[in-house]
Every structure is written in C-alpha cells, then in structure tokens.
Design a protein around this motif. Structure first.
Motif, short mmCIF file in Angstrom:
data_model
loop_
_atom_site.label_atom_id
_atom_site.label_comp_id
_atom_site.label_asym_id
_atom_site.label_seq_id
_atom_site.Cartn_x
_atom_site.Cartn_y
_atom_site.Cartn_z
N ARG A 1 39.87 79.67 68.59
CA ARG A 1 40.47 79.06 67.27
C ARG A 1 38.95 77.60 67.02
O ARG A 1 38.74 77.85 66.44
CB ARG A 1 41.44 78.14 66.94
CG ARG A 1 42.79 78.99 66.29
CD ARG A 1 43.54 78.23 65.77
NE ARG A 1 45.30 79.09 65.52
CZ ARG A 1 45.54 79.55 63.92
NH1 ARG A 1 44.13 79.86 63.56
NH2 ARG A 1 47.28 80.28 64.37
N ARG A 2 38.89 77.41 68.27
CA ARG A 2 37.33 76.84 68.70
C ARG A 2 37.05 76.90 68.87
O ARG A 2 35.74 76.98 68.28
CB ARG A 2 38.46 75.17 69.31
CG ARG A 2 39.40 74.63 68.98
CD ARG A 2 39.74 73.54 70.41
NE ARG A 2 38.64 72.40 70.18
CZ ARG A 2 38.72 71.38 71.37
NH1 ARG A 2 39.63 71.92 72.36
NH2 ARG A 2 38.02 70.59 71.79
N ILE B 1 33.21 73.83 73.17
CA ILE B 1 33.71 73.29 72.07
C ILE B 1 34.70 71.59 72.84
O ILE B 1 34.72 71.75 74.12
CB ILE B 1 34.91 74.00 72.54
CG1 ILE B 1 36.29 74.41 73.77
CG2 ILE B 1 34.82 75.40 71.20
CD1 ILE B 1 37.10 75.38 73.50
N GLY B 2 34.31 70.69 71.94
CA GLY B 2 34.80 68.95 72.33
C GLY B 2 34.49 69.23 74.45
O GLY B 2 34.45 68.38 75.63
N ARG C 1 43.42 75.35 71.46
CA ARG C 1 43.38 75.93 70.38
C ARG C 1 42.61 75.88 70.62
O ARG C 1 41.29 76.26 70.19
CB ARG C 1 43.25 75.12 68.95
CG ARG C 1 44.91 74.30 69.19
CD ARG C 1 44.83 73.80 67.88
NE ARG C 1 44.69 74.54 66.59
CZ ARG C 1 45.58 74.66 65.27
NH1 ARG C 1 46.55 75.03 66.40
NH2 ARG C 1 45.03 75.11 64.53
N GLN C 2 42.19 76.96 72.40
CA GLN C 2 40.89 77.24 72.45
C GLN C 2 40.19 78.60 71.65
O GLN C 2 38.82 78.54 71.31
CB GLN C 2 40.84 78.26 73.95
CG GLN C 2 39.47 78.53 74.53
CD GLN C 2 39.66 78.69 76.24
OE1 GLN C 2 40.40 78.33 76.50
NE2 GLN C 2 39.06 79.48 76.14
N ALA D 1 35.56 78.90 65.43
CA ALA D 1 35.45 78.28 64.83
C ALA D 1 33.67 77.08 64.81
O ALA D 1 32.68 77.16 63.78
CB ALA D 1 35.83 76.74 64.76
N ALA D 2 33.40 77.73 66.28
CA ALA D 2 31.81 76.92 66.87
C ALA D 2 31.44 78.50 66.56
O ALA D 2 29.72 77.70 66.56
CB ALA D 2 32.05 76.99 68.12
#
Length: 192
Positions: free
Chosen positions: A144-145, A94-95, A141-142, A148-149
């Motif tokens: 949630r991210r 993520i990111g 927001r780990q 979503a991933a």
C-alpha cells in the motif's frame, strides 16, 4: 503443523482483539490450537496467511536474508504509466527506507477473485486497474505504501502466493483454512 488460511477483509492477523477495534480476529475461525500467524496481513488486506506451531519455521520464512517471495494482486486508483511501474520495480522510498526491487506488471483484466464484503467503493470518474506484484520483503503496509509513493493508492490488496504455494491451488474460500500436506509445505518454503 502448518496451516493455510484465506484471510477475509476485516480480520486482524491475531487472536486477541484490540480494545475498541471494529475488526474481527482469527479467534472467530476455529483454527487449530497453539498456531500463530507467520507474518501479517492488515485487516483491510485479504488472502493467503500461514499459521504454525513451529517456531523454527517462523524464523525461516520471515528471515529477510532468505528473500522469501510473496505474490499479490493490488487494485489501484488510475492506470500507472510505464515509468511509474519501473519506479515501483526498482524500489521506492517509504518512511526513509528504500524498498528492495520487486516484480510488477499491470494486468489486462481483473483477476478472478471472490467479491469483497464490503465491496471496494466505486468512483465513476476515477479509473482503476490491477497490478500483480512479487516482493521478497514484508514491511508494515508495504504494498500500500509503495503504490501510494508512485501516486496510485491501493483500493484492494490480496496475497495470492507465498513461495510457490498459491491460494487458487488450495481452493480455500475466504474464511476457510486447512492443514498443509508435505508437498504444500515444501511449496511454501517449509523444509521437512
């Protein structure tokens, strides 16, 4: 002093409002003076938030080297397959950052939580399910991210545990708080 607070939906994990924000702040809950949050829960997340006036405790509980566990219930869109849950458990990118491995399992039924105000939007043609997750890190927001991933956005997120301190054992309704006793401090990972 160490305080446990059951943060409701729609409340920022801070005392000062953000200009133009529609969210409430911790200032509206008559918390003891001089305490501040240990970590954060986003305004759209709920559950256990610790607050303290002890700077050393904040450092100890947030130190990434200590891998302090946090447990969550996440309601997600659709039903994740076993391979999606395995990817989540192994860590996802993520990111540009790969998350640490976590524990995750699909729950057979919704956990016993108070209703959210406002309720999560119901979609007749999109199923959902609940996951139990345990993370040892807490990036922005780990959860949630992460969901979503793997293609399953989070609809509702509730932190249920910090260390061995569990929200149900505290018997706090959303918006309620109380000072922790020594055994509860120990369960939360606060020595002494």
């Amino acid at each position: 002093m160490l305080v446990a607070f059951n943060k409701p939906y729609g409340v920022l994990s801070q005392f000062t409002p953000e200009p133009g924000s529609r969210w409430r702040t911790l200032a509206g809950f008559a918390l003891p003076p001089q305490v501040y949050p240990i970590g954060r829960l986003d305004a759209d997340s709920e559950g256990l938030l610790l607050l303290t006036d002890e700077a050393a405790l904040v450092e100890r509980l947030l130190d990434p080297k200590r891998g302090h566990p946090r447990g969550y219930f996440a309601q997600v869109e659709r039903i994740p397959a076993a391979d999606a849950l395995a990817r989540l458990a192994d860590g996802v990118v993520i990111g540009g950052y790969k998350t640490l491995p976590c524990r995750v399992r699909r729950l057979a039924a919704a956990p016993p939580l108070p209703p959210r105000d406002p309720p999560v939007r119901y979609r007749k043609n999109v199923s959902d399910c609940w996951l139990a997750l345990e993370l040892t890190e807490g990036k922005n927001r780990q959860v949630r991210r992460m969901t979503a991933a793997i293609g399953h956005p989070t609809l509702r997120l509730v932190r249920m545990r910090i260390g061995r301190l569990e929200l149900p054992a505290l018997a706090l309704k959303p918006g309620d708080w109380r000072k922790l006793d020594e055994a509860e401090r120990q369960a939360a990972g606060a020595r002494g």
